[in-house]
Design an enzyme around this catalytic site. Structure first.
Site, short mmCIF file in Angstrom:
data_model
loop_
_atom_site.label_atom_id
_atom_site.label_comp_id
_atom_site.label_asym_id
_atom_site.label_seq_id
_atom_site.Cartn_x
_atom_site.Cartn_y
_atom_site.Cartn_z
N ARG A 54 0.79 -0.90 0.34
CA ARG A 54 -0.01 0.09 -0.05
C ARG A 54 0.92 1.34 0.10
O ARG A 54 1.97 1.14 0.80
CB ARG A 54 -0.85 -0.37 1.15
CG ARG A 54 -1.91 -0.38 1.25
CD ARG A 54 -3.00 -0.02 0.53
NE ARG A 54 -4.15 -1.27 -0.07
CZ ARG A 54 -4.09 -2.34 -1.20
NH1 ARG A 54 -3.28 -2.01 -1.93
NH2 ARG A 54 -5.83 -2.82 -0.30
N GLU A 110 -3.55 7.10 -5.44
CA GLU A 110 -3.98 7.53 -5.93
C GLU A 110 -4.77 7.40 -6.91
O GLU A 110 -6.13 7.91 -5.80
CB GLU A 110 -4.00 5.19 -5.63
CG GLU A 110 -2.92 4.76 -5.13
CD GLU A 110 -2.88 3.17 -5.76
OE1 GLU A 110 -4.29 2.75 -5.90
OE2 GLU A 110 -1.87 2.89 -4.89
N HIS A 119 -0.93 0.08 -10.19
CA HIS A 119 -1.67 -0.72 -9.23
C HIS A 119 -2.41 -1.57 -10.12
O HIS A 119 -3.73 -2.24 -9.66
CB HIS A 119 -3.26 0.10 -8.50
CG HIS A 119 -3.43 -0.37 -7.16
ND1 HIS A 119 -3.59 -0.13 -5.98
CD2 HIS A 119 -3.40 -2.24 -7.18
CE1 HIS A 119 -4.00 -1.04 -4.85
NE2 HIS A 119 -3.94 -2.07 -5.19
#
Ligand code: NAP
Ligand code: 8YV
Length: 315
Positions: free
Chosen positions: A232, A261, A279
């Protein structure tokens, strides 16, 4: 044929799974409602809707106003976007999608390790610019014999280790406590970084891991060190990471996840020694389908009165 059960769909996630849920349940899509309409939808479902499905990265806290809610089935393994404490207090069960994504995420971790140490994308840009016509690409570094330090060695971490060993990488790790594994355990993150050539984070998000990869850890990694993050973005002090890259305190980075993000600092995009992915760790057709299968199996088990397949906290 009995009426379909009601299901609150909190946010937009994997379109194929959403279509399958629409076919199985009487779905109510909270994310399609304007902000002002959301309390009305929740009110209309009081007493007659027990289940919600959500992408695991965020979950509108308004779901907790649904008093009849008994289960939140999340698409994704990291549930840092869901208020787990509140769910526990309310006896709401939470499921996630572990294991089925280990291989896909581990593949991306290895791709980042290879592309940063061997500077694959920089070499590709070099060739396309026509620089090869003038000179050779400078030599990079071997992987074999180097130490891969993993912070957060769990399900995905183990899949990364299985891929790293054939590349002759040595493994070190740091978790909150040592595991029964034949790799060097380092009791602190700084210690792990100091003994690693490549420091890889596959940590879960949340308060406990918030920015634990900080300036001091990056300094310990050293000027030849590479930092990889497939866990993360919240676990890293992104400002400190940028500074470490700019000042040559570390050699490079490979990132799949970020603090905010999908916003990625423009300065990172300018750096030739950084590989940036949007991602995509679990982003294959097969893996996303398997994650969707787990969401559906968990909801089916709940409504069928059977044991849940993958309940958070009951692993
Ligand atoms: P996991 O099996 O729970 O592994 C996580 C490991 O982290 C655990 O073994 C835990 O060990 C360790 N850990 C937890 N808190 C820690 C702390 N404060 N300090 C040090 N170690 C700590 O989880 P997983 O299935 O491998 O998934 C890991 C994470 O990867 C997810 O939570 C998610 O954030 C991320 N992820 C990213 C993608 C992507 O697309 N890039 C896809 C899937 C998942 P101890 O309990 O022994 O500390
Ligand atoms: C996301 C992930 O769920 O499972 C996790 O924790 O980070 C990913 O698999 C995926 O990006 C969904 O869009």
């Amino acid at each position: 044929m009995p009426d379909k059960q009601n299901l609150l769909v909190v946010n937009e996630f994997h379109p194929e799974t959403l279509e399958r849920l629409d076919a199985l349940y009487h779905t109510h899509h909270l994310w399609r409602c304007a902000e002002a309409e959301r309390p009305k939808l929740i009110k209309s479902l009081q007493g007659r809707c027990q289940a919600a499905a959500t992408g695991s990265w965020t979950c509108d806290p308004i779901v907790f106003e649904l008093e009849s809610l008994q289960i939140i089935a999340a698409f994704g393994v990291g549930v840092d976007g869901i208020d787990i404490d509140q769910a526990r207090q309310r006896n709401i069960r939470v499921t996630n999608t572990p294991d089925v994504l280990n291989d896909a995420v581990a593949d991306i971790a290895l791709a980042l390790i290879l592309s940063t140490t061997r500077k694959l994308l920089a070499a590709d840009r070099f060739l396309r610019r026509g620089d090869w016509l003038k000179t050779n690409f400078p030599p990079t570094r071997d992987l074999g014999g180097k130490t891969l330090g993993i912070v957060g060695l769990g399900r995905i971490g183990q899949a990364i280790v299985h891929r790293a060993l054939p590349f002759k990488l040595k493994i070190g790790y740091h978790n909150r406590s040592p595991k029964n594994l034949p790799y060097s355990y380092y009791p602190t993150l700084k210690d792990l970084a100091a003994h690693s050539d490549i420091l890889l984070s596959v940590l879960p998000g949340g308060e406990e891991t918030d920015r634990i990869i900080d300036a001091a850890v990056l300094e310990s990694l050293g000027p030849q060190g590479i930092f990889i993050n497939v866990g993360r973005g919240s676990c890293v002090d992104e400002h400190a990471l940028i500074q470490a890259l700019q000042t040559g305190q570390i050699a490079g980075a490979g990132l799949d996840v970020y603090e905010d993000e999908p916003n990625v600092p423009a300065v990172l995009m300018q750096m030739d020694n950084v590989v940036l992915l949007p991602h995509i760790g679990s982003g294959t057709v097969e893996t996303r389908r398997a994650m969707g299968d787990l969401v559906i199996e968990n909801l089916g088990a709940f409504f069928g009165g059977e044991g849940l397949v993958s309940e958070v906290g009951r692993g």
